[in-house]
Write a protein that holds these residues in place. Sequence first.
Motif, PDB file in Angstrom:
ATOM      1  N   TYR A 203       8.217  37.195  15.424  1.00 22.98           N
ATOM      2  CA  TYR A 203       8.818  35.870  15.293  1.00 22.98           C
ATOM      3  C   TYR A 203       8.757  35.181  16.666  1.00 22.98           C
TER       4      TYR A 203
ATOM      5  N   TYR B  51      10.454  31.997  18.840  1.00 19.68           N
ATOM      6  CA  TYR B  51      11.544  31.034  18.936  1.00 19.68           C
ATOM      7  C   TYR B  51      11.385  30.246  20.233  1.00 19.68           C
TER       8      TYR B  51
ATOM      9  N   TYR C 258       6.756  32.876  11.928  1.00 15.67           N
ATOM     10  CA  TYR C 258       6.930  34.286  11.588  1.00 15.67           C
ATOM     11  C   TYR C 258       5.567  34.810  11.138  1.00 15.67           C
TER      12      TYR C 258
ATOM     13  N   GLY D 258      10.052  42.784   7.381  1.00 17.64           N
ATOM     14  CA  GLY D 258      10.682  41.503   7.097  1.00 17.64           C
ATOM     15  C   GLY D 258      11.412  41.500   5.780  1.00 17.64           C
ATOM     16  N   ARG D 259      11.509  42.657   5.123  1.00 17.35           N
ATOM     17  CA  ARG D 259      12.073  42.688   3.775  1.00 17.35           C
ATOM     18  C   ARG D 259      13.431  43.382   3.710  1.00 17.35           C
ATOM     19  N   GLU D 260      14.068  43.508   4.819  1.00 17.45           N
ATOM     20  CA  GLU D 260      15.415  44.065   4.808  1.00 17.45           C
ATOM     21  C   GLU D 260      16.177  43.468   5.970  1.00 17.45           C
ATOM     22  N   ASN D 261      17.478  43.499   5.855  1.00 20.74           N
ATOM     23  CA  ASN D 261      18.297  42.964   6.935  1.00 20.74           C
ATOM     24  C   ASN D 261      18.299  43.941   8.097  1.00 20.74           C
ATOM     25  N   SER D 262      17.701  43.550   9.170  1.00 22.91           N
ATOM     26  CA  SER D 262      17.740  44.358  10.388  1.00 22.91           C
ATOM     27  C   SER D 262      17.671  43.413  11.568  1.00 22.91           C
ATOM     28  N   PRO D 263      18.337  43.769  12.663  1.00 20.92           N
ATOM     29  CA  PRO D 263      18.339  42.836  13.798  1.00 20.92           C
ATOM     30  C   PRO D 263      16.964  42.697  14.417  1.00 20.92           C
ATOM     31  N   LEU D 264      16.673  41.506  14.881  1.00 20.56           N
ATOM     32  CA  LEU D 264      15.460  41.271  15.639  1.00 20.56           C
ATOM     33  C   LEU D 264      15.662  41.730  17.075  1.00 20.56           C
ATOM     34  N   HIS D 265      14.590  42.254  17.656  1.00 14.26           N
ATOM     35  CA  HIS D 265      14.605  42.663  19.054  1.00 14.26           C
ATOM     36  C   HIS D 265      13.764  41.660  19.842  1.00 14.26           C
ATOM     37  N   PHE D 266      14.383  41.063  20.846  1.00 15.39           N
ATOM     38  CA  PHE D 266      13.742  39.988  21.591  1.00 15.39           C
ATOM     39  C   PHE D 266      13.148  40.466  22.909  1.00 15.39           C
TER      40      PHE D 266
ATOM     41  N   PHE E  72      13.765  28.476  15.496  1.00 17.66           N
ATOM     42  CA  PHE E  72      12.666  29.214  14.896  1.00 17.66           C
ATOM     43  C   PHE E  72      11.386  28.383  14.912  1.00 17.66           C
TER      44      PHE E  72
END
Lengths: 115, 111
Positions: free
Chosen positions: A33, A35, A48, A98-106, A45
């Motif tokens: 992703y 941003y 993606y 991208g198909r489950e809730n998980s935190p993004l790592h930046f 955003f």
Amino acid sequence: NAGVMQNPRHLVRRRGQEARLRCSPMKGHSHVYWYRQLPEEGLKFMVYLQKENIIDESGMPKERFSAEFPKEGPSILRIQQVVRGDSAAYFCASSPSGRENSPLHFGNGTRLTVT
Amino acid sequence: DQQVKQNSPSLSVQEGRISILNCDYTNSMFDYFLWYKKYPAEGPTFLISISSIKDKNEDGRFTVFLNKSAKHLSLHIVPSQPGDSAVYFCAASVFGSRLTFGEGTQLTVNP
């Protein structure tokens, strides 16, 4: 922020030049992703991507901006003919799926300055 | 259309006291909420999250509360420490989709 690598950390371009921002996701992550954070604002955003596919580019300006995530190599955010308003911090984030809730790592971002 | 809003740009608290950061959202489809912390010249770092099926999630000194009827979430930090001084962003998503961020709140914890 270890794991998501962005380069360069700082990029200075004159108006009209091209800017290329690179992002290598965390190992095992196939979703990327992008941003943008303008001064005094939150993160907005842009796009993606999965490997070789753009999934959602609804946040990308219609002109001059493009993104890719090739089968091999980092994801690239490309800005053609930069203008002063493009000056911002650009952050890349990755996730394993991208198909489950998980935190993004930046990553730590690329700070673009257009002179 | 700002779907996630943090109405307090800044918050100052004394070390050892509680910090409460607030966030409101408008999109009732959001089902996953997160808080990120950001230091200058670094990227956001994930702090804590909560699913819409819960109303509270706790991790050490950090607790996130979700009030779905009010479309409001908050982050409590207790006790606050000077190292907690940073910009805090709340974010929300609809299952598996991109994150929508608030504008951020600058927390300053005074020794």
